[in-house]
Scaffold this active site. Sequence first.
Site, short mmCIF file in Angstrom:
data_model
loop_
_atom_site.label_atom_id
_atom_site.label_comp_id
_atom_site.label_asym_id
_atom_site.label_seq_id
_atom_site.Cartn_x
_atom_site.Cartn_y
_atom_site.Cartn_z
N VAL A 36 22.17 12.18 -66.02
CA VAL A 36 22.11 12.06 -64.56
C VAL A 36 22.57 13.44 -64.06
CG1 VAL A 36 22.97 10.89 -62.51
CG2 VAL A 36 22.64 9.59 -64.63
N PRO A 37 21.64 14.28 -63.64
CA PRO A 37 21.89 15.72 -63.47
C PRO A 37 22.71 16.11 -62.24
CG PRO A 37 19.68 15.21 -62.78
CD PRO A 37 20.25 13.92 -63.33
N CYS A 38 23.96 15.72 -62.21
CA CYS A 38 24.81 16.03 -61.07
C CYS A 38 25.09 17.53 -60.96
CB CYS A 38 26.11 15.24 -61.13
SG CYS A 38 27.06 15.48 -62.64
N HIS A 39 24.83 18.29 -62.02
CA HIS A 39 25.01 19.74 -61.95
C HIS A 39 24.01 20.37 -60.98
CE1 HIS A 39 22.01 19.03 -65.11
NE2 HIS A 39 21.48 20.19 -64.75
#
Length: 180
Positions: free
Chosen positions: A145-148
């Site tokens: 889950v690409p929160c970056h």
Amino acid sequence: MGKLQRGMGIKENKDLKLRYTIFRTRYGLFGLVGGLKGLRTLIFPSRGLERKIRERFRKNLLFDPAFFRKIPQKIEAYLEGERLVFDSRVDLRDLSDFQCKVLWITLKIPYGETRSYKWIAEKMDIKGFRAIGSALKRNPLPIVVPCHRVIKSDGSLGDYSSGRGWKERLLRIEGCAITS
């Protein structure tokens, strides 16, 4: 992304064990924990990785690298710059409805692009973009889950649960322009 589910209202058989594995990448050892309902957490390299996994998931924990099939190889390929979509089921049962909604919107940010905390807040029709940051801080599955990919409105990075160095590294891997 495959199936995002919270596991609400489902009683898990106590005999079912959570599985974990530790795998090597060029950046160090990562950990994965999951069960029959999906991935539960991805842990970045750190001292005492296995101890941390065992402390957090005390009950019914079984070392089972085969359970995760190709997920470690996908994460390693991603870290080497391969453009991937993670399609594994995830189990976010420990998160609130609000946090799940934030992560669901985050999943829609395309590879190699960024969006702001404010952008997510607007998608949710709320004004509290700081609450978005708090929700992303609890993301148990960074990279998957690409929160970056979520940054401040002024283009600066903002915080990252695994450290700003990791956020910068992941954005560079994806070819994103970074403002300090």
